[in-house]
Structure formats: structure tokens, C-alpha cells
Scaffold this motif. Sequence first.
Motif, mmCIF file in Angstrom:
data_model
loop_
_atom_site.group_PDB
_atom_site.id
_atom_site.type_symbol
_atom_site.label_atom_id
_atom_site.label_comp_id
_atom_site.label_asym_id
_atom_site.label_seq_id
_atom_site.Cartn_x
_atom_site.Cartn_y
_atom_site.Cartn_z
ATOM 1 N N ALA A 1 0.840 -1.211 0.000
ATOM 2 C CA ALA A 1 0.000 0.000 0.000
ATOM 3 C C ALA A 1 0.870 1.255 0.000
ATOM 4 C CB ALA A 1 -0.919 -0.010 1.220
ATOM 5 N N VAL A 2 1.942 1.223 0.812
ATOM 6 C CA VAL A 2 2.849 2.380 0.852
ATOM 7 C C VAL A 2 3.438 2.637 -0.534
ATOM 8 C CG1 VAL A 2 5.095 3.193 1.702
ATOM 9 C CG2 VAL A 2 3.447 2.211 3.297
ATOM 10 N N GLU A 3 3.893 1.582 -1.186
ATOM 11 C CA GLU A 3 4.488 1.749 -2.514
ATOM 12 C C GLU A 3 3.472 2.281 -3.511
ATOM 13 O OE1 GLU A 3 7.681 1.669 -3.253
ATOM 14 O OE2 GLU A 3 7.830 1.423 -1.078
ATOM 15 N N ALA A 4 2.233 1.778 -3.414
ATOM 16 C CA ALA A 4 1.185 2.224 -4.344
ATOM 17 C C ALA A 4 0.882 3.710 -4.142
ATOM 18 C CB ALA A 4 -0.071 1.391 -4.132
ATOM 19 N N PHE A 5 0.769 4.122 -2.886
ATOM 20 C CA PHE A 5 0.504 5.541 -2.619
ATOM 21 C C PHE A 5 1.692 6.400 -3.050
ATOM 22 C CE2 PHE A 5 -2.710 4.114 0.631
ATOM 23 C CZ PHE A 5 -3.794 4.719 0.029
ATOM 24 N N ARG A 6 2.905 5.903 -2.802
ATOM 25 C CA ARG A 6 4.096 6.674 -3.180
ATOM 26 C C ARG A 6 4.178 6.850 -4.700
ATOM 27 N NH1 ARG A 6 8.772 4.018 0.655
ATOM 28 N NH2 ARG A 6 8.883 5.670 2.211
ATOM 29 N N SER B 1 0.977 16.546 -9.292
ATOM 30 C CA SER B 1 -0.050 17.581 -9.434
ATOM 31 C C SER B 1 -1.465 17.006 -9.395
ATOM 32 C CB SER B 1 0.162 18.359 -10.731
ATOM 33 O OG SER B 1 0.112 17.480 -11.824
ATOM 34 N N TYR B 2 -1.571 15.689 -9.310
ATOM 35 C CA TYR B 2 -2.894 15.048 -9.226
ATOM 36 C C TYR B 2 -3.579 15.508 -7.935
ATOM 37 C CZ TYR B 2 -6.116 11.133 -8.268
ATOM 38 O OH TYR B 2 -7.200 10.357 -7.954
ATOM 39 N N SER B 3 -4.896 15.695 -8.018
ATOM 40 C CA SER B 3 -5.611 16.289 -6.877
ATOM 41 C C SER B 3 -5.456 15.478 -5.592
ATOM 42 C CB SER B 3 -7.091 16.448 -7.215
ATOM 43 O OG SER B 3 -7.678 15.179 -7.466
ATOM 44 N N GLN B 4 -5.298 14.151 -5.726
ATOM 45 C CA GLN B 4 -5.195 13.328 -4.524
ATOM 46 C C GLN B 4 -3.752 12.948 -4.180
ATOM 47 O OE1 GLN B 4 -8.301 10.974 -2.951
ATOM 48 N NE2 GLN B 4 -9.057 10.511 -5.006
ATOM 49 N N ALA B 5 -2.794 13.543 -4.893
ATOM 50 C CA ALA B 5 -1.383 13.248 -4.610
ATOM 51 C C ALA B 5 -0.997 13.638 -3.176
ATOM 52 C CB ALA B 5 -0.482 13.954 -5.619
ATOM 53 N N PRO B 6 -1.447 14.819 -2.662
ATOM 54 C CA PRO B 6 -1.103 15.146 -1.263
ATOM 55 C C PRO B 6 -1.627 14.089 -0.303
ATOM 56 C CG PRO B 6 -2.029 17.059 -2.387
ATOM 57 C CD PRO B 6 -2.221 15.892 -3.301
ATOM 58 N N GLN B 7 -2.879 13.644 -0.535
ATOM 59 C CA GLN B 7 -3.459 12.630 0.340
ATOM 60 C C GLN B 7 -2.698 11.309 0.215
ATOM 61 O OE1 GLN B 7 -5.977 13.211 2.513
ATOM 62 N NE2 GLN B 7 -5.631 11.149 3.283
ATOM 63 N N ALA B 8 -2.206 11.019 -1.007
ATOM 64 C CA ALA B 8 -1.491 9.757 -1.239
ATOM 65 C C ALA B 8 -0.200 9.708 -0.419
ATOM 66 C CB ALA B 8 -1.185 9.598 -2.730
ATOM 67 N N ILE B 9 0.606 10.767 -0.471
ATOM 68 C CA ILE B 9 1.876 10.726 0.263
ATOM 69 C C ILE B 9 1.625 10.850 1.770
ATOM 70 C CG2 ILE B 9 2.326 13.214 0.005
ATOM 71 C CD1 ILE B 9 4.899 10.329 -0.030
ATOM 72 N N PHE B 10 0.562 11.559 2.149
ATOM 73 C CA PHE B 10 0.208 11.625 3.573
ATOM 74 C C PHE B 10 -0.212 10.234 4.066
ATOM 75 C CE2 PHE B 10 -2.752 12.166 7.103
ATOM 76 C CZ PHE B 10 -2.070 13.043 7.922
ATOM 77 N N GLN B 11 -0.989 9.545 3.246
ATOM 78 C CA GLN B 11 -1.454 8.206 3.623
ATOM 79 C C GLN B 11 -0.265 7.241 3.748
ATOM 80 O OE1 GLN B 11 -3.790 6.687 5.334
ATOM 81 N NE2 GLN B 11 -5.372 7.321 3.917
ATOM 82 N N ALA C 1 7.970 11.127 4.729
ATOM 83 C CA ALA C 1 6.729 11.253 3.943
ATOM 84 C C ALA C 1 5.947 12.503 4.373
ATOM 85 C CB ALA C 1 5.875 10.003 4.120
ATOM 86 N N TYR C 2 5.832 12.702 5.680
ATOM 87 C CA TYR C 2 5.094 13.883 6.167
ATOM 88 C C TYR C 2 5.801 15.176 5.744
ATOM 89 C CZ TYR C 2 2.424 10.759 9.253
ATOM 90 O OH TYR C 2 1.603 9.783 9.751
ATOM 91 N N LEU C 3 7.141 15.160 5.771
ATOM 92 C CA LEU C 3 7.877 16.367 5.383
ATOM 93 C C LEU C 3 7.671 16.705 3.905
ATOM 94 C CD1 LEU C 3 11.241 15.934 7.359
ATOM 95 C CD2 LEU C 3 9.369 17.523 7.836
ATOM 96 N N LEU C 4 7.453 15.673 3.081
ATOM 97 C CA LEU C 4 7.149 15.924 1.662
ATOM 98 C C LEU C 4 5.814 16.643 1.527
ATOM 99 C CD1 LEU C 4 8.328 12.579 0.001
ATOM 100 C CD2 LEU C 4 9.323 14.847 -0.312
ATOM 101 N N VAL C 5 4.859 16.257 2.369
ATOM 102 C CA VAL C 5 3.561 16.950 2.350
ATOM 103 C C VAL C 5 3.767 18.423 2.704
ATOM 104 C CG1 VAL C 5 1.246 17.065 3.331
ATOM 105 C CG2 VAL C 5 2.344 14.836 3.016
ATOM 106 N N GLU D 1 -4.472 22.312 5.045
ATOM 107 C CA GLU D 1 -4.835 21.620 6.279
ATOM 108 C C GLU D 1 -4.043 20.324 6.405
ATOM 109 O OE1 GLU D 1 -6.379 22.580 8.837
ATOM 110 O OE2 GLU D 1 -6.224 20.645 9.848
ATOM 111 N N LEU D 2 -3.842 19.658 5.265
ATOM 112 C CA LEU D 2 -3.085 18.401 5.296
ATOM 113 C C LEU D 2 -1.632 18.656 5.709
ATOM 114 C CD1 LEU D 2 -3.958 15.530 4.725
ATOM 115 C CD2 LEU D 2 -2.968 15.731 2.447
ATOM 116 N N SER D 3 -1.087 19.782 5.276
ATOM 117 C CA SER D 3 0.284 20.145 5.647
ATOM 118 C C SER D 3 0.394 20.327 7.158
ATOM 119 C CB SER D 3 0.688 21.432 4.916
ATOM 120 O OG SER D 3 1.908 21.916 5.424
ATOM 121 N N ARG D 4 -0.613 20.987 7.758
ATOM 122 C CA ARG D 4 -0.579 21.185 9.217
ATOM 123 C C ARG D 4 -0.735 19.848 9.955
ATOM 124 N NH1 ARG D 4 -2.366 26.311 7.744
ATOM 125 N NH2 ARG D 4 -4.475 25.655 7.243
ATOM 126 N N ARG D 5 -1.559 18.957 9.403
ATOM 127 C CA ARG D 5 -1.693 17.630 10.035
ATOM 128 C C ARG D 5 -0.360 16.874 9.947
ATOM 129 N NH1 ARG D 5 -6.540 14.554 7.380
ATOM 130 N NH2 ARG D 5 -5.714 12.900 8.716
#
Length: 293
Positions: free
Chosen positions: A73-78, A86-96, A114-118, A126-130
Amino acid sequence: MEIQKLKKRILREELKRRRKNSKKHRLLIRGALLILILLFGGLIYYMTHLGELLTDDFSQAEALLEEQRYEQAVEAFRRIYEHHPSYSQAPQAIFQAGEILNLYLQNYHEAVLAYLLVEKDYPNTELSRRAQRQVADIYKNRLRDYPRAIVAYQKLLDSGAEGGDRIQYEVADTYFRLENFEQARIEFESLLKNFPGSALLPEVEYRIAVTWSLEGHPREAEAVFRRVSERWPESTYALEARYGLATSLEEREELSEALRVLESLTGAYPNTEAVAKKIEQVQERMRKKKKAI
């Protein structure tokens, strides 16, 4: 000589013409054109359906997570983040990916990355603050890297993140863990000043009293313990404050008052054994003191 050259030239042109008109050559040309058309068509399809394809990829990554196939799952999200940032869910993917590394794989260093990339690639969200909050919590509670935890919490506090009182509390508590009690007290007092309506106030005042006590100032500790028990009598910290008050009084040789406070805790303080032992200790000291006189 000129005639010979002319003949050779005519022969070459004739051979070239025949090759162009040969069945094999025509097939090759058609094949190449067909491949180009397919490639071009595939590219157009890919570009027009990229959003749907990435949504499918995201769903597959989520399915891997539900199946507890965490590393996959980590590899898939990465992959989603790395190939399509630039995909709309890319921030959520690397956060996940960070969440899985943190919560399920206990790979805290990779989770922090991973969080630092976000934070870096999707700032002021908001995702950046989380992600910032997760970094701070990992440094404090998992890696025990208190200096970095303080920096991370302070950064959050300065950004105006929600829950400022809790963040300020974490800064103070981290200084406390570093046994820098004076700075911890300063941070706790800042919380009292900046967040007067916080639900954390009873605990914060109680901990201020503890810092005074640990630094060997029982009189100052006593004053704050009394304040906690008087201001918030229904709080669980009121009982803790009364127990701390008894300890401070004992340290100042106010044994009768210490005994009175301890006896008032009998049946109320959750650690009945500690109260009984403390009462016995104070009574013994009182007997010795009386005998010495």
C-alpha cells in the motif's frame, strides 16, 4: 563512360521504385502507420482518462491498506505521488503513505520523510498542518528527539494551527521531559496567559506546582497546589494538588497541616496505599520530633 553511368543510375532508380511498390514494403509502411496510430490513440486515451486511471490507482492502494498489505500500500501511494504530484489526490497519497509507515509499520524515520514531503510540496494546507503535527508527535513520543519536537511544535504554534493550547502544552511537556523545569514552567504560564479558556488549565496549574516542587521550592509549590484545589475542586487534579500540597507542607516541616490534608484524602484519593503510607510516615516524624523536644 557517360552512358555506363547513366545505365547504372537508371538501374538504381528502377530497383528503388520496385522496392517501394513491393508488397513487403507496403506492409511495412502500413504496419508502421498502424503502430503510430495506436500509440497516438493510446496517448490520447491516457491523457483524456488520466483522472479516472489515477482514481483507480488510488482505490487500489486503499484496497491494499484494507487488506493489511501495508508495504504494498505504501508503494502504491508513493507511486501516485512520485509520478503525478499535481494530481488532486497526490497530497493525500503521500500523507497516507506516512500514516501507514507511522501507525502500522512503525517505521518512524520513513514516516517523517513522507510527512515532510507533504509540508514541502503542499504548504499552507490543512493536510500540511496535520503532517507537521504528526512529525512533532513522532519526534516527541516515538523517537524521543525532544529538541526537534520542540522546534516542530513551535513551528505549528507560530502558524496559528488549531488547538494552540494543546500544542503549547506539548512544548511545555517536552521541556519537562528534558528536565528543563524552569522553561517548562514558562511555557505552561504562557498557556495560561494565551489560552485563558482552555480546558487544560487545572492540569497546567498542577504541573506548574510540580515544577516548583522539583526545583526545591516547596513554598511556591504549596501556593499553586492550593490554587488548583480551590479553583477546580471537581477536577481530578484537585486531588493530586492536595496530595502535592501535603508533600510540600511536610518538606516545610508543617507536619500537623500535612497530616490534616492527608487524612482528608483518605477514601477520596485513588491511590489509597500511597495516602496510608504517607500518613504513617508523617505520624512517625511527628512522634520523633515530639520525643526530641
